[in-house]
Design a protein around this motif. Structure first.
Motif, PDB file in Angstrom:
ATOM      1  N   GLY A  41      74.678  37.765  37.194  1.00  0.00           N
ATOM      2  CA  GLY A  41      73.684  38.476  36.553  1.00  0.00           C
ATOM      3  C   GLY A  41      72.465  37.480  36.316  1.00  0.00           C
ATOM      4  O   GLY A  41      71.213  37.678  36.547  1.00  0.00           O
ATOM      5  N   ARG A 221      82.920  47.552  46.702  1.00  0.00           N
ATOM      6  CA  ARG A 221      82.611  48.706  45.814  1.00  0.00           C
ATOM      7  C   ARG A 221      83.960  49.519  45.716  1.00  0.00           C
ATOM      8  O   ARG A 221      84.306  49.910  44.697  1.00  0.00           O
ATOM      9  CB  ARG A 221      81.409  49.257  46.010  1.00  0.00           C
ATOM     10  CG  ARG A 221      81.046  50.315  45.085  1.00  0.00           C
ATOM     11  CD  ARG A 221      80.890  50.143  43.756  1.00  0.00           C
ATOM     12  NE  ARG A 221      80.443  51.062  42.865  1.00  0.00           N
ATOM     13  CZ  ARG A 221      79.363  51.528  42.237  1.00  0.00           C
ATOM     14  NH1 ARG A 221      78.282  51.056  43.042  1.00  0.00           N
ATOM     15  NH2 ARG A 221      79.373  52.569  41.525  1.00  0.00           N
ATOM     16  N   ARG A 232      82.513  47.663  34.993  1.00  0.00           N
ATOM     17  CA  ARG A 232      81.196  47.065  34.998  1.00  0.00           C
ATOM     18  C   ARG A 232      81.388  45.461  34.736  1.00  0.00           C
ATOM     19  O   ARG A 232      80.402  44.650  34.724  1.00  0.00           O
ATOM     20  CB  ARG A 232      80.151  47.588  34.309  1.00  0.00           C
ATOM     21  CG  ARG A 232      79.668  49.166  34.649  1.00  0.00           C
ATOM     22  CD  ARG A 232      79.013  49.838  33.430  1.00  0.00           C
ATOM     23  NE  ARG A 232      77.656  49.204  33.298  1.00  0.00           N
ATOM     24  CZ  ARG A 232      76.640  49.965  33.813  1.00  0.00           C
ATOM     25  NH1 ARG A 232      76.909  51.010  34.647  1.00  0.00           N
ATOM     26  NH2 ARG A 232      75.405  49.230  33.846  1.00  0.00           N
ATOM     27  N   SER A 235      80.053  42.377  36.775  1.00  0.00           N
ATOM     28  CA  SER A 235      78.624  42.264  37.256  1.00  0.00           C
ATOM     29  C   SER A 235      78.096  41.009  36.769  1.00  0.00           C
ATOM     30  O   SER A 235      77.081  40.561  37.452  1.00  0.00           O
ATOM     31  CB  SER A 235      77.963  43.648  36.979  1.00  0.00           C
ATOM     32  OG  SER A 235      78.040  43.526  35.523  1.00  0.00           O
ATOM     33  N   PRO A 251      75.962  47.497  45.649  1.00  0.00           N
ATOM     34  CA  PRO A 251      76.357  46.687  44.449  1.00  0.00           C
ATOM     35  C   PRO A 251      77.445  47.226  43.765  1.00  0.00           C
ATOM     36  O   PRO A 251      77.859  48.526  43.846  1.00  0.00           O
ATOM     37  CB  PRO A 251      74.938  46.946  43.619  1.00  0.00           C
ATOM     38  CG  PRO A 251      73.887  47.208  44.635  1.00  0.00           C
ATOM     39  CD  PRO A 251      74.699  47.991  45.823  1.00  0.00           C
ATOM     40  N   LEU A 252      78.185  46.297  42.939  1.00  0.00           N
ATOM     41  CA  LEU A 252      79.289  46.673  42.115  1.00  0.00           C
ATOM     42  C   LEU A 252      78.740  47.555  40.901  1.00  0.00           C
ATOM     43  O   LEU A 252      77.458  47.444  40.714  1.00  0.00           O
ATOM     44  CB  LEU A 252      79.832  45.481  41.648  1.00  0.00           C
ATOM     45  CG  LEU A 252      80.654  44.757  42.679  1.00  0.00           C
ATOM     46  CD1 LEU A 252      81.341  43.317  42.062  1.00  0.00           C
ATOM     47  CD2 LEU A 252      81.407  45.444  43.432  1.00  0.00           C
ATOM     48  N   GLY A 254      77.065  48.406  37.726  1.00  0.00           N
ATOM     49  CA  GLY A 254      76.346  47.431  36.602  1.00  0.00           C
ATOM     50  C   GLY A 254      75.584  46.243  37.249  1.00  0.00           C
ATOM     51  O   GLY A 254      75.069  45.451  36.449  1.00  0.00           O
ATOM     52  N   GLY A 255      76.051  46.246  38.756  1.00  0.00           N
ATOM     53  CA  GLY A 255      75.345  44.805  39.266  1.00  0.00           C
ATOM     54  C   GLY A 255      73.849  45.296  39.930  1.00  0.00           C
ATOM     55  O   GLY A 255      73.677  46.416  40.016  1.00  0.00           O
ATOM     56  N   THR A 256      73.028  44.418  40.359  1.00  0.00           N
ATOM     57  CA  THR A 256      71.742  44.731  40.899  1.00  0.00           C
ATOM     58  C   THR A 256      71.638  44.281  42.363  1.00  0.00           C
ATOM     59  O   THR A 256      70.763  44.527  42.911  1.00  0.00           O
ATOM     60  CB  THR A 256      70.893  43.674  40.046  1.00  0.00           C
ATOM     61  OG1 THR A 256      71.173  42.370  40.469  1.00  0.00           O
ATOM     62  CG2 THR A 256      70.637  43.977  38.628  1.00  0.00           C
ATOM     63  N   TRP A 258      73.696  42.005  45.806  1.00  0.00           N
ATOM     64  CA  TRP A 258      74.926  40.966  46.217  1.00  0.00           C
ATOM     65  C   TRP A 258      74.134  39.466  46.276  1.00  0.00           C
ATOM     66  O   TRP A 258      73.077  39.352  46.490  1.00  0.00           O
ATOM     67  CB  TRP A 258      75.170  41.321  47.533  1.00  0.00           C
ATOM     68  CG  TRP A 258      74.538  41.551  48.616  1.00  0.00           C
ATOM     69  CD1 TRP A 258      73.670  42.948  48.860  1.00  0.00           C
ATOM     70  CD2 TRP A 258      73.686  40.652  49.535  1.00  0.00           C
ATOM     71  NE1 TRP A 258      73.005  42.771  49.802  1.00  0.00           N
ATOM     72  CE2 TRP A 258      72.944  41.540  50.294  1.00  0.00           C
ATOM     73  CE3 TRP A 258      74.096  39.633  49.772  1.00  0.00           C
ATOM     74  CZ2 TRP A 258      72.171  40.797  51.514  1.00  0.00           C
ATOM     75  CZ3 TRP A 258      73.430  38.718  50.809  1.00  0.00           C
ATOM     76  CH2 TRP A 258      72.458  39.724  51.698  1.00  0.00           C
TER      77      TRP A 258
END
Length: 295
Positions: A41, A221, A232, A235, A251-252, A254-256, A258
């Motif tokens: 993150g 994912r 989440r 992330s 993206p996973l 809660g992720g933004t 890769w």
């Protein structure tokens, strides 16, 4: 490592132009198990990310992509990313697993990093890990080791086995040229045991406790949604996501986006006896060097 999984449509997030200036066939992956011969993150926030539209390009091996575009250039396919690398396990060393890699040729082909299978479960050590790690170091490739997580064994015990093998090879995950250690999550169930988030967290916590760095998580994912309840909690880690073809991985939760994208298991790379997995990095070489404690 390879996942035999169906693909999912995804949206790519790339470093913004400002961040770049500042920083200087769909297909299913195949399970590679022993039995078959910056925090994420914070790192992505530091780069700055913005959504871009996907476009279709030819999904070829890393060595066949042609001249690399700058990091974050227009286009969503793997050829839009300049920083490339491979991952390997014992099965990539020929049908009899007895062929050494030519690491000088691999580095000369334009690869910047390599991910090497180190361990699996609580007792398996890849027979090529030590030699390949030494080879990657000898030519200055940024490198790391990965652990294939098995659903039927204790997470802390698996982490201890992984860390013991890394320590034996003088790999800390924090020395110049070393990426954080990698947790490979691709097995939902084994011997009647389902993948448990608590065991995954125990593994990650032990590696973080010992190395002082957040491990990279390799997965997809689908695995997180179907096997880990859409958590989440992954992330915050650097993520290495698998999706074969030209459409970037989703993206996973809660992720933004890769950090690394494994886009093929059929790359033809000089110095290897057969086809290997190939990945791209989401930013430029300066950002990769920072993640590898070189900047």
């Amino acid at each position: 490592m390879k996942l035999r999984l169906r693909t999912i449509a995804g949206t790519v997030l790339r470093p913004s132009a400002a961040a770049r200036t500042a920083s200087g066939t769909s297909g299913g992956p195949t399970d590679r198990t022993a039995g078959r011969t910056p925090s994420g993150g914070a790192f992505r926030r530091a780069l700055g990310v913005t959504a871009v539209a996907a476009s279709v390009v030819s999904a070829l091996g890393a060595a066949a992509l042609g001249p690399a575009a700058p990091a974050g250039a227009a286009g969503a396919g793997p050829e839009a990313y300049a920083v490339r690398g491979i991952d390997s396990y014992h099965g990539d060393h020929g049908p009899k697993e007895d062929q050494a890699f030519d690491w000088k040729a691999i580095a000369g082909s334009g690869q910047s990093f390599v991910m090497l299978k180190a361990t699996q479960g609580t007792g398996f050590t890849d027979g090529w890990f030590a030699r390949d790690l030494a080879g990657a170091r000898s030519v200055g490739l940024i490198h790391t080791g990965y652990h294939y997580f098995t659903a039927d064994q204790d997470g802390t015990a698996q982490a201890d086995h992984f860390l013991d093998v890394l320590h034996r090879e003088h790999f800390s995950g924090t020395a110049p040229g070393e990426l954080p250690p990698v947790l490979d999550l691709e097995q939902c169930e084994k011997a009647g045991h389902r993948l448990q988030l608590g065991q995954v967290k125990a593994f990650l916590q032990r590696v973080r406790q010992v190395t002082g760095t957040d491990p990279i998580v390799y997965t997809r994912r689908n695995i997180v949604d179907e096997c880990l309840g859409g958590t989440r909690e992954l992330s915050g880690h650097p993520v290495w996501l698998a999706r074969y073809g030209t459409t970037p991985p989703q993206p996973l939760p809660g992720g933004t986006g890769w950090d690394f994208w494994q886009y093929t298991d059929r790359a033809s790379v000089p110095g290897t006896p057969g086809r290997v997995d190939a990945s791209v990095f989401h930013a430029d070489r300066a950002a990769l060097r920072r993640l590898a404690h070189q900047g």
